[in-house]
Write an enzyme that holds these catalytic residues in place. Structure first.
Site, short mmCIF file in Angstrom:
data_model
loop_
_atom_site.label_atom_id
_atom_site.label_comp_id
_atom_site.label_asym_id
_atom_site.label_seq_id
_atom_site.Cartn_x
_atom_site.Cartn_y
_atom_site.Cartn_z
N GLY A 43 0.79 -1.24 0.00
CA GLY A 43 0.00 0.00 0.00
C GLY A 43 0.82 1.29 0.00
N MET A 319 2.21 15.01 -6.67
CA MET A 319 2.44 13.79 -5.88
C MET A 319 1.14 13.38 -5.23
SD MET A 319 6.18 14.26 -4.20
CE MET A 319 7.67 14.10 -5.16
N HIS A 445 -32.46 18.42 -6.16
CA HIS A 445 -32.69 19.48 -5.18
C HIS A 445 -33.24 18.89 -3.89
CE1 HIS A 445 -33.76 23.32 -3.47
NE2 HIS A 445 -34.95 22.80 -3.16
P1 FAD Z 1 4.51 5.35 -2.53
O1 FAD Z 1 3.12 5.29 -2.05
O2 FAD Z 1 5.47 6.21 -1.81
O3 FAD Z 1 5.02 3.85 -2.51
C1 FAD Z 1 6.33 3.49 -2.81
C2 FAD Z 1 6.63 2.17 -2.13
O4 FAD Z 1 7.87 1.69 -2.63
C3 FAD Z 1 6.81 2.24 -0.63
O5 FAD Z 1 5.96 1.32 0.01
C4 FAD Z 1 8.27 1.88 -0.39
O6 FAD Z 1 8.45 1.11 0.79
C5 FAD Z 1 8.57 1.04 -1.61
N1 FAD Z 1 9.99 1.05 -1.99
C6 FAD Z 1 10.78 2.13 -2.19
N2 FAD Z 1 12.01 1.74 -2.61
C7 FAD Z 1 11.96 0.39 -2.66
C8 FAD Z 1 12.91 -0.60 -3.02
N3 FAD Z 1 14.12 -0.26 -3.48
N4 FAD Z 1 12.55 -1.88 -2.95
C9 FAD Z 1 11.32 -2.26 -2.52
N5 FAD Z 1 10.37 -1.36 -2.18
C10 FAD Z 1 10.69 -0.06 -2.25
N6 FAD Z 1 -2.37 11.68 -1.90
C11 FAD Z 1 -3.68 11.73 -2.26
O7 FAD Z 1 -4.01 11.60 -3.45
N7 FAD Z 1 -4.66 11.94 -1.33
C12 FAD Z 1 -4.37 12.11 -0.02
O8 FAD Z 1 -5.29 12.29 0.81
C13 FAD Z 1 -3.00 12.07 0.39
N8 FAD Z 1 -2.66 12.24 1.68
C14 FAD Z 1 -1.35 12.15 2.04
C15 FAD Z 1 -1.02 12.37 3.38
C16 FAD Z 1 0.30 12.29 3.78
C17 FAD Z 1 0.64 12.50 5.23
C18 FAD Z 1 1.32 12.00 2.83
C19 FAD Z 1 2.75 11.88 3.25
C20 FAD Z 1 1.00 11.81 1.49
C21 FAD Z 1 -0.33 11.89 1.09
N9 FAD Z 1 -0.70 11.73 -0.25
C22 FAD Z 1 -2.02 11.83 -0.61
C23 FAD Z 1 0.29 11.47 -1.31
C24 FAD Z 1 0.33 9.97 -1.66
O9 FAD Z 1 0.60 9.23 -0.48
C25 FAD Z 1 1.38 9.70 -2.71
O10 FAD Z 1 1.18 10.53 -3.83
C26 FAD Z 1 1.32 8.26 -3.16
O11 FAD Z 1 1.51 7.37 -2.08
C27 FAD Z 1 2.38 7.98 -4.24
O12 FAD Z 1 2.29 6.66 -4.65
P2 FAD Z 1 3.55 5.90 -5.25
O13 FAD Z 1 3.04 4.53 -5.61
O14 FAD Z 1 4.20 6.70 -6.28
O15 FAD Z 1 4.60 5.77 -4.06
P1 NAD Z 2 3.25 20.86 -0.31
O1 NAD Z 2 4.06 21.04 -1.51
O2 NAD Z 2 1.80 20.66 -0.43
O3 NAD Z 2 3.45 22.11 0.67
C1 NAD Z 2 4.71 22.50 1.10
C2 NAD Z 2 4.62 23.93 1.56
O4 NAD Z 2 5.82 24.26 2.24
C3 NAD Z 2 4.46 24.92 0.41
O5 NAD Z 2 3.43 25.81 0.73
C4 NAD Z 2 5.82 25.60 0.35
O6 NAD Z 2 5.74 26.94 -0.12
C5 NAD Z 2 6.24 25.54 1.80
N1 NAD Z 2 7.68 25.61 2.03
C6 NAD Z 2 8.69 25.12 1.27
N2 NAD Z 2 9.88 25.37 1.86
C7 NAD Z 2 9.60 26.03 3.00
C8 NAD Z 2 10.40 26.56 4.05
N3 NAD Z 2 11.73 26.44 4.03
N4 NAD Z 2 9.78 27.17 5.08
C9 NAD Z 2 8.43 27.29 5.12
N5 NAD Z 2 7.64 26.81 4.16
C10 NAD Z 2 8.20 26.18 3.12
O7 NAD Z 2 3.96 19.66 0.50
P2 NAD Z 2 3.49 18.85 1.80
O8 NAD Z 2 2.40 19.55 2.51
O9 NAD Z 2 4.76 18.53 2.52
O10 NAD Z 2 2.94 17.53 1.17
C11 NAD Z 2 3.73 16.78 0.25
C12 NAD Z 2 2.88 16.28 -0.86
O11 NAD Z 2 2.12 15.16 -0.44
C13 NAD Z 2 1.85 17.30 -1.36
O12 NAD Z 2 2.39 18.17 -2.30
C14 NAD Z 2 0.83 16.41 -1.97
O13 NAD Z 2 1.25 16.10 -3.28
C15 NAD Z 2 0.88 15.17 -1.11
N6 NAD Z 2 -0.23 15.20 -0.13
C16 NAD Z 2 -1.50 15.18 -0.61
C17 NAD Z 2 -2.56 15.23 0.26
C18 NAD Z 2 -3.95 15.20 -0.31
O14 NAD Z 2 -4.08 14.88 -1.49
N7 NAD Z 2 -4.98 15.49 0.47
C19 NAD Z 2 -2.35 15.32 1.62
C20 NAD Z 2 -1.04 15.35 2.08
C21 NAD Z 2 0.02 15.29 1.20
#
Ligand code: FAD
Ligand code: NAD
Length: 466
Positions: A43, A319, A445
């Protein structure tokens, strides 16, 4: 020296939303597929430490906040409202656990082999996983991203945390300083603020959510400030120092004002994420990266090395989990000889605060920069009858349509269930719909969706209810 083992049509490296979806789709298309994942559970970031646990905590904290602040107006009186943080965390862990087990089930159902351990490209058509070699006709890299560090601020995941630590704090900090006013800063800032922390968000730019429409971000700032979050925009963190009570941060406003010190029990660093490529063997394999460290790909997800593809957070674009999923499906279909394709313009972005903040397509700032002539249709939730019955009047729907063709180029919503409402607009962008198409579509509605219809009507200055 690794021993050689099984051969696969496709080895996917990483089982996040990009990788696991790619593996399942490729298996559906008849390929012999393996997916390497080093984490204990499938996941990826999204299910384990991202989307799912954050949304679980957002839901719990929102329930708590609503009982406290929203029920009295409905004539519902409750006694002393308390919460049990350990139960909230337990529930979050159970939600995560059910989700990650679901992916294991889907792998079994589709005949995808999970290769457990860290994977490395070991040569042309070869992948090493935990010391064992596998042959792969195609390799898809889906190793995702990790939190970007801030120089001078050392993460310990207890006092100075990334989102991972902020999803598992053992108690509510008295003060939480969030560095970065983006997706994570606003979502996790909201969680801890609702649970009682005094939250200050320090943002480098002059506005929150720099990738979203500026009007949306401004409105979000107003509403979240009303909920108690404090914002220090256009402000830089210069240094951090541990104190007995937590951390002291030295900050400097970008307008040249005097430096200041702010103190917090916990600091959350959320300044973006960077591609994760450690130990993957990219340099040895000759896989080219771009200036930001992301793997370079063409529109078929091919890297410069034949047989190696890449998707998800590892490559250009937002991302987001659903972006990674779309790319996973597209690359599997391309490998099967089909026409896999992703419409990047139709990928919505949703910030799950309350109210939710959602966008699809172009922002006004982007249209201005591109010199596109556009019309704006806007409708406030305060004039939507369903929002009134719910008591959720904050926010608006804004639709941007090209003048002349009336084609919908972008849509931006802040308001109740904006993350669900935006789906209709993503569909409109995908279908190249005109604002008039939406305006002439009957909407039930009373529903929140009527605000979308009214904004579409407003593009031609013919909204009825405002
Ligand atoms: P990842 O989900 O990062 O998966 C990569 C996987 O590869 C990991 O499990 C890792 O362990 C594995 N891996 C890495 N290197 C290796 C290796 N060499 N060998 C074996 N396994 C390896 N996005 C949304 O759309 N909606 C949200 O609400 C949302 N909320 C988020 C909240 C938080 C706190 C964070 C941090 C991110 C959130 N995101 C959200 C962003 C979302 O999680 C990522 O965009 C998404 O997970 C990317 O998917 P991916 O498959 O590219 O990589
Ligand atoms: P982000 O890119 O959304 O926000 C980072 C923020 O930090 C920006 O506003 C940027 O201007 C600011 N920033 C950069 N350097 C700074 C500094 N030195 N001091 C103060 N502010 C600074 O990144 P994030 O919130 O870390 O999340 C990472 C990514 O994960 C997001 O871009 C998003 O793609 C993904 N994510 C998605 C969701 C969702 O879809 N609901 C939720 C969480 C994370």
């Amino acid at each position: 020296m690794s021993e050689t083992s099984d051969a696969f049509d496709l080895v996917v490296i990483g089982a996040g939303p990009g990788g696991y979806v790619c593996a399942i789709r490729a298996a559906q298309l008849g390929m012999r597929v393996a997916c390497a994942e080093e984490r204990e559970t499938l996941g990826g970031t999204c299910l384990n430490i991202g989307c799912i646990p954050s949304k679980a905590l957002l839901q719990s904290s929102e329930n708590y906040s609503r009982v406290q602040h929203a029920l009295a107006k409905h004539g519902i009186t409750v006694g002393d409202v308390t919460f049990d943080l350990s139960q909230m965390m337990k529930r979050k862990d159970e939600v995560v656990s059910a989700n990650v087990k679901g992916i294991e089930y889907l792998f079994r159902k589709n005949g995808v082999t999970w290769l457990k351990g860290r994977a490395r490209i070991a040569g042309q058509g070869l992948v090493d996983v935990a010391g064992k070699l596998y042959q792969a006709k195609h390799i898809v890299l889906a190793t995702g991203s990790e939190s970007t560090p801030l120089p001078g601020i050392e993460i310990d995941e207890k006092t100075i945390v990334t989102s991972t630590g902020a999803l598992s704090l053992e108690r509510v900090p008295k003060q939480l300083v969030v560095v970065g006013g983006g997706y994570i800063g606003l979502e996790l800032g909201s969680v801890w603020s609702r649970l009682g922390a005094a939250v200050t968000v320090v943002e480098l730019q002059e506005r929150l959510l720099p990738t979203m429409d500026a009007e949306l971000a401004k409105q979000a700032e107003r509403i979240l400030a009303r909920q108690g979050l404090k914002f220090r925009l256009n402000t830089k963190v210069l240094a951090s120092e541990r104190t007995n009570e937590g951390v002291a941060l030295r900050i400097a406003p970008g307008n040249g004002g005097p430096e200041e010190e702010i103190r917090a029990e916990v600091v959350l660093v959320a300044v973006g994420r960077r591609p994760f490529t450690n130990g993957l063997g990219l340099a040895e394999a000759g896989v080219r990266l771009n200036a930001g460290g992301r793997v370079e790909t063409d529109d078929q997800f091919r890297t410069n090395v034949p047989g190696i593809y890449a998707i998800g957070d590892l490559i250009r674009g937002p991302m987001l989990a659903h972006k990674a999923e779309e790319e996973g499906v597209a690359v599997a279909e391309i490998l099967a000889g089909q026409a896999g394709h992703v419409n990047y313009n139709a990928i919505p972005g949703v910030v799950y605060t309350w109210p939710e903040i959602a966008s699809v397509g172009k922002t006004e700032e982007e249209l201005k920069a591109e010199g596109v002539d556009y019309a704006v249709g806007k409708f406030p939730f305060s004039a939507n009858s369903r929002a009134r019955t719910m008591g959720d009047l904050d926010g608006f729907v804004k639709i941007l349509a090209e003048r002349g063709t009336d084609r919908i180029l972008g849509a931006h919503i802040i308001g109740p269930d904006a993350g669900t409402l935006i789906a209709e607009l993503a569909l409109a962008v995908e279908f190249d719909a005109a604002a008039e198409d939406l305006a002439r579509t009957p909407h039930a509605h009373p529903s929140l969706n009527e605000a979308v219809k009214e904004a579409a009507l407003a593009v031609a200055n013919r909204a009825i209810h405002i």
